[in-house]
Write an enzyme that holds these catalytic residues in place. Structure first.
Site, PDB file in Angstrom:
ATOM      1  N   ARG A  45      -3.118 -10.225   5.157  1.00  0.00           N
ATOM      2  CA  ARG A  45      -3.793 -10.280   3.714  1.00  0.00           C
ATOM      3  C   ARG A  45      -2.751  -9.745   3.012  1.00  0.00           C
ATOM      4  NH1 ARG A  45      -6.190  -6.927   0.239  1.00  0.00           N
ATOM      5  NH2 ARG A  45      -7.609  -7.704  -1.446  1.00  0.00           N
TER       6      ARG A  45
ATOM      7  N   LYS B 298       0.614  -1.193   0.000  1.00  0.00           N
ATOM      8  CA  LYS B 298      -0.073   0.031  -0.003  1.00  0.00           C
ATOM      9  C   LYS B 298       0.674   1.294  -0.073  1.00  0.00           C
ATOM     10  CE  LYS B 298      -4.246  -1.978   1.556  1.00  0.00           C
ATOM     11  NZ  LYS B 298      -5.424  -1.931   2.528  1.00  0.00           N
TER      12      LYS B 298
END
Length: 274
Positions: free
Chosen positions: A249, A215
């Site tokens: 995740r 991210k």
């Protein structure tokens, strides 16, 4: 907690990797790589060999600026892969979706967990569906117009409010997993702070999932493009584990599973090491 037929112990030192399978043309770091059935199944096989404990399938990109697709199109992407994975592999299947229509179709096809980036805020039919079907549910923090006065307490309070809605709809406590929503409705410093104070979310008494993989927060720290942020992701996996998160995740299962195995072994005072 049972996810499908598998019992996951989130109360002790064990932690688990959730591998990401995006069957989309436009996801932010791997769009178009796995939207062919043969390549997707080969990738699932590789992730399972590398230690994936839960498979998270996504049929719609949620990257910044994404264009929403219809429920029918989303289902046309995910249902064939759910059916193919169930026919070939023994792994709990999570579906990354926020609309009850998609969730219903996925559950009917054999999905075991609904991973909702809107945490019940988008579709009022979601909570009754989760209660009715009894599947596991990951409730992520998100906010269409965030305004924080006491951060990150406002995030924890908002998550608790959504948990209360789930319980009021008939969901059971042992169905619920919480996700702080790194990369959603937060600035990069705010993303960093929710990771730093993740133990406060853990204290609510539910298993916590951390999703930092590739991210923008990591890109702002290491100045690398999204596909090159796996080492940075593994650092947050270890940090999150020490703060109490128990599901991670990730796109790169191998790197994160190895980092997590080291952290778990040290946390157990070297248990199992010779």
């Amino acid at each position: 907690m049972y996810i499908g037929q598998k019992n996951f112990d989130f109360t002790g030192p064990d932690a688990y990797i959730m591998g990401i399978l995006n069957v989309t043309p436009d996801s932010f770091s791997d769009g178009g790589k796995w939207n062919d059935m043969d390549r997707a199944l080969a990738h699932v096989e590789d992730m399972l060999a590398d230690g994936c404990a839960i498979l998270d399938i996504g049929g719609e990109s949620t990257r910044p600026g994404h264009v929403q697709i219809s429920v029918d199109e989303e289902c046309s992407r995910i249902i064939p892969i759910i059916e193919a994975v169930k026919a070939r592999f023994d792994v709990p299947i999570s579906i990354d979706c926020y609309r009850a229509g998609t969730a219903r179709a996925a559950i009917d096809a054999g999905a075991h967990l609904i991973n909702d980036i809107w945490g019940l805020k988008y579709d009022p039919a979601m909570a009754p569906l989760i209660a009715e079907t009894g599947v596991a549910y990951c409730l992520m923090h998100n906010d269409e117009a965030p305004h924080y006065t006491a951060y990150p307490k406002d995030v924890w309070d908002d998550i608790q409010k959504q948990v209360d809605l789930a319980l009021a709809a008939g969901c059971q406590k042992d169905q619920l997993i919480l996700d702080p929503g790194v990369g959603f409705a937060k600035t990069r410093p705010e993303d960093a702070e929710v990771i730093h104070r993740l133990d406060e979310l853990v204290a609510l008494g539910y298993p916590v999932l951390l999703g930092t993989s590739r991210k923008r927060l990591l890109g702002s720290i290491v100045d690398r493009p999204a596909p090159d942020r796996d080492l940075a992701t593994a650092a947050t996996t270890v940090y999150g584990y020490l703060k109490g998160a128990r599901i991670f995740r990730v796109h790169n299962v191998k790197a994160n599973k190895e980092a997590l195995d080291v952290a778990m072994a040290i946390e157990r005072d070297g248990y199992g090491l010779s």
